[in-house]
Scaffold this motif. Structure first.
Motif, PDB file in Angstrom:
ATOM      1  N   TYR A   1      28.110  13.319  -8.395  1.00  0.00           N
ATOM      2  CA  TYR A   1      27.222  14.465  -8.552  1.00  0.00           C
ATOM      3  C   TYR A   1      25.817  14.139  -8.078  1.00  0.00           C
ATOM      4  N   ALA A   2      25.355  12.896  -8.340  1.00  0.00           N
ATOM      5  CA  ALA A   2      24.010  12.500  -7.903  1.00  0.00           C
ATOM      6  C   ALA A   2      23.892  12.567  -6.389  1.00  0.00           C
ATOM      7  N   VAL A   3      24.934  12.117  -5.664  1.00  0.00           N
ATOM      8  CA  VAL A   3      24.918  12.212  -4.205  1.00  0.00           C
ATOM      9  C   VAL A   3      24.897  13.674  -3.772  1.00  0.00           C
ATOM     10  N   LEU A   4      25.728  14.478  -4.380  1.00  0.00           N
ATOM     11  CA  LEU A   4      25.785  15.903  -4.048  1.00  0.00           C
ATOM     12  C   LEU A   4      24.434  16.571  -4.294  1.00  0.00           C
ATOM     13  N   ALA A   5      23.809  16.275  -5.444  1.00  0.00           N
ATOM     14  CA  ALA A   5      22.515  16.882  -5.770  1.00  0.00           C
ATOM     15  C   ALA A   5      21.438  16.435  -4.794  1.00  0.00           C
ATOM     16  N   PHE A   6      21.449  15.151  -4.418  1.00  0.00           N
ATOM     17  CA  PHE A   6      20.450  14.637  -3.470  1.00  0.00           C
ATOM     18  C   PHE A   6      20.635  15.297  -2.108  1.00  0.00           C
ATOM     19  N   PHE A   7      21.872  15.445  -1.685  1.00  0.00           N
ATOM     20  CA  PHE A   7      22.182  16.098  -0.410  1.00  0.00           C
ATOM     21  C   PHE A   7      21.711  17.553  -0.417  1.00  0.00           C
ATOM     22  N   GLU A   8      21.967  18.263  -1.507  1.00  0.00           N
ATOM     23  CA  GLU A   8      21.552  19.657  -1.599  1.00  0.00           C
ATOM     24  C   GLU A   8      20.026  19.791  -1.642  1.00  0.00           C
ATOM     25  N   ALA A   9      19.358  18.879  -2.338  1.00  0.00           N
ATOM     26  CA  ALA A   9      17.897  18.925  -2.404  1.00  0.00           C
ATOM     27  C   ALA A   9      17.257  18.689  -1.045  1.00  0.00           C
ATOM     28  N   ARG A  10      17.942  17.977  -0.151  1.00  0.00           N
ATOM     29  CA  ARG A  10      17.447  17.748   1.213  1.00  0.00           C
ATOM     30  C   ARG A  10      17.920  18.832   2.171  1.00  0.00           C
ATOM     31  N   ALA A  11      18.724  19.773   1.690  1.00  0.00           N
ATOM     32  CA  ALA A  11      19.282  20.826   2.543  1.00  0.00           C
ATOM     33  C   ALA A  11      20.068  20.239   3.715  1.00  0.00           C
ATOM     34  N   GLY A  12      20.877  19.239   3.411  1.00  0.00           N
ATOM     35  CA  GLY A  12      21.653  18.595   4.468  1.00  0.00           C
ATOM     36  C   GLY A  12      20.752  17.785   5.388  1.00  0.00           C
ATOM     37  N   GLN A  13      20.755  18.122   6.661  1.00  0.00           N
ATOM     38  CA  GLN A  13      19.995  17.372   7.655  1.00  0.00           C
ATOM     39  C   GLN A  13      18.533  17.825   7.792  1.00  0.00           C
ATOM     40  N   VAL A  14      18.132  18.862   7.044  1.00  0.00           N
ATOM     41  CA  VAL A  14      16.825  19.471   7.273  1.00  0.00           C
ATOM     42  C   VAL A  14      15.672  18.551   6.886  1.00  0.00           C
ATOM     43  N   TYR A  15      15.735  17.945   5.705  1.00  0.00           N
ATOM     44  CA  TYR A  15      14.610  17.157   5.211  1.00  0.00           C
ATOM     45  C   TYR A  15      14.927  15.663   5.224  1.00  0.00           C
TER      46      TYR A  15
ATOM     47  N   ILE B   1      32.031  10.104 -11.764  1.00  0.00           N
ATOM     48  CA  ILE B   1      31.728  11.522 -11.558  1.00  0.00           C
ATOM     49  C   ILE B   1      30.216  11.733 -11.523  1.00  0.00           C
ATOM     50  N   ASP B   2      29.490  11.030 -12.388  1.00  0.00           N
ATOM     51  CA  ASP B   2      28.029  11.171 -12.419  1.00  0.00           C
ATOM     52  C   ASP B   2      27.407  10.754 -11.091  1.00  0.00           C
ATOM     53  N   ASP B   3      27.897   9.664 -10.498  1.00  0.00           N
ATOM     54  CA  ASP B   3      27.350   9.212  -9.217  1.00  0.00           C
ATOM     55  C   ASP B   3      27.714  10.157  -8.087  1.00  0.00           C
TER      56      ASP B   3
ATOM     57  N   ALA C   1      39.833  10.971  -6.294  1.00  0.00           N
ATOM     58  CA  ALA C   1      41.056  10.181  -6.200  1.00  0.00           C
ATOM     59  C   ALA C   1      41.638   9.830  -7.563  1.00  0.00           C
ATOM     60  N   GLN C   2      40.793   9.734  -8.590  1.00  0.00           N
ATOM     61  CA  GLN C   2      41.262   9.335  -9.912  1.00  0.00           C
ATOM     62  C   GLN C   2      40.593  10.205 -10.969  1.00  0.00           C
ATOM     63  N   PHE C   3      41.101  10.126 -12.191  1.00  0.00           N
ATOM     64  CA  PHE C   3      40.516  10.851 -13.295  1.00  0.00           C
ATOM     65  C   PHE C   3      39.105  10.325 -13.567  1.00  0.00           C
ATOM     66  N   LYS C   4      38.132  11.199 -13.543  1.00  0.00           N
ATOM     67  CA  LYS C   4      36.726  10.877 -13.766  1.00  0.00           C
ATOM     68  C   LYS C   4      36.187   9.842 -12.777  1.00  0.00           C
ATOM     69  N   ALA C   5      36.788   9.774 -11.609  1.00  0.00           N
ATOM     70  CA  ALA C   5      36.306   8.867 -10.566  1.00  0.00           C
ATOM     71  C   ALA C   5      36.702   9.431  -9.218  1.00  0.00           C
ATOM     72  N   GLY C   6      36.011   8.990  -8.188  1.00  0.00           N
ATOM     73  CA  GLY C   6      36.326   9.484  -6.851  1.00  0.00           C
ATOM     74  C   GLY C   6      35.561   8.698  -5.821  1.00  0.00           C
TER      75      GLY C   6
ATOM     76  N   PRO D   1      18.776   7.006  -4.049  1.00  0.00           N
ATOM     77  CA  PRO D   1      18.944   6.084  -5.188  1.00  0.00           C
ATOM     78  C   PRO D   1      19.661   4.796  -4.798  1.00  0.00           C
ATOM     79  N   LEU D   2      19.073   3.663  -5.188  1.00  0.00           N
ATOM     80  CA  LEU D   2      19.617   2.370  -4.793  1.00  0.00           C
ATOM     81  C   LEU D   2      21.033   2.163  -5.314  1.00  0.00           C
ATOM     82  N   ARG D   3      21.305   2.634  -6.522  1.00  0.00           N
ATOM     83  CA  ARG D   3      22.623   2.389  -7.096  1.00  0.00           C
ATOM     84  C   ARG D   3      23.735   3.118  -6.339  1.00  0.00           C
ATOM     85  N   LEU D   4      23.348   4.143  -5.558  1.00  0.00           N
ATOM     86  CA  LEU D   4      24.343   4.916  -4.817  1.00  0.00           C
ATOM     87  C   LEU D   4      24.603   4.350  -3.433  1.00  0.00           C
ATOM     88  N   ALA D   5      23.934   3.258  -3.093  1.00  0.00           N
ATOM     89  CA  ALA D   5      24.053   2.724  -1.735  1.00  0.00           C
ATOM     90  C   ALA D   5      24.515   1.268  -1.726  1.00  0.00           C
TER      91      ALA D   5
END
Length: 213
Positions: free
Chosen positions: A62-76, A58-60, A196-201, A11-15
């Motif tokens: 989670y989006a990074v975490l979900a994208f990473f999990e969907a790729r199985a880390g380095q696999v895909y 927090i939403d962003d 690092a912060q409430f509802k942010a990191g 996702p462009l917004r995450l980069a």
């Protein structure tokens, strides 16, 4: 392109804070007379990026975490848009069907692979383009723009194929303009999230590396 690739884009917004670019490998041998011998180990550059961008909601995170999990880390592998080099032309210029030469017709060849040439008065380097953006490719033959129905584009391989009635004639220069993504994978098997912060990191580092064909 190796197996294990998902045709989805990071996702462009995450980069927004992405850093990185092309990496080359050169062997340099210093001679006794003070001169050097330089040998290019890699024919093509390999791009490395870090998509970590500091504070996120927090939403962003989670989006990074979900994208990473969907790729199985380095696999895909997956698509990634280089923040500077993502067009057949300069980033502030509109793409045109005349941007890049991708071949010369012979009256029989129907398929041409997209490529981008970086050149100046001193030399040139040709880069294969494997991941064009769907709907962005413009093509011209002999200086005349081709209609969209004259050719098809495989967005998974970057190959342009003309329909039989429109195969470029002998000597006709085939050019193309396009947007493109870089095929990459995560260069880690672990994502560290710092709340690092409430509802942010933040995620301090998200290293990515280009996948070669």
């Amino acid at each position: 392109m190796p197996t294990g690739f998902h045709e989805v884009r990071f996702p462009l917004r995450l980069a927004l804070g992405t850093s990185g670019g092309p990496v080359r490998r050169t062997d340099i041998v210093s001679l006794s007379n003070g001169r050097e011998n330089r040998n290019r180990r890699w024919r093509d550059a390999r791009r490395h990026y870090d998509a970590g961008s500091g504070i996120r909601s927090i939403d962003d995170l989670y989006a990074v975490l979900a994208f990473f999990e969907a790729r199985a880390g380095q696999v895909y592998g997956f698509r990634f848009r280089d923040p500077v080099d993502w067009k057949s032309c300069a980033p502030q210029t509109s793409i045109a069907a005349s941007d890049q030469i991708i071949g010369t017709g012979d009256g029989a060849t129907a398929s041409f692979a997209l490529a981008k040439t970086y050149a100046d008065a001193g030399g040139a380097s040709v880069r294969p383009i494997e991941k064009p953006v769907a709907g962005s490719v413009l093509v011209s033959v002999g200086g005349v723009a081709a209609a969209s129905g004259d050719f098809a584009v495989d967005v998974a391989t970057g190959v342009v194929t003309f329909v039989p009635a429109q195969i470029p004639g002998a000597g006709a220069v085939v050019r193309a303009g396009y947007e493109f993504d870089v095929p990459v994978r995560f260069d880690i098997d672990r994502i560290d999230i710092d709340l690092a912060q409430f509802k942010a990191g933040r995620i301090p580092s998200i290293p990515l590396v280009e996948i070669r064909p």
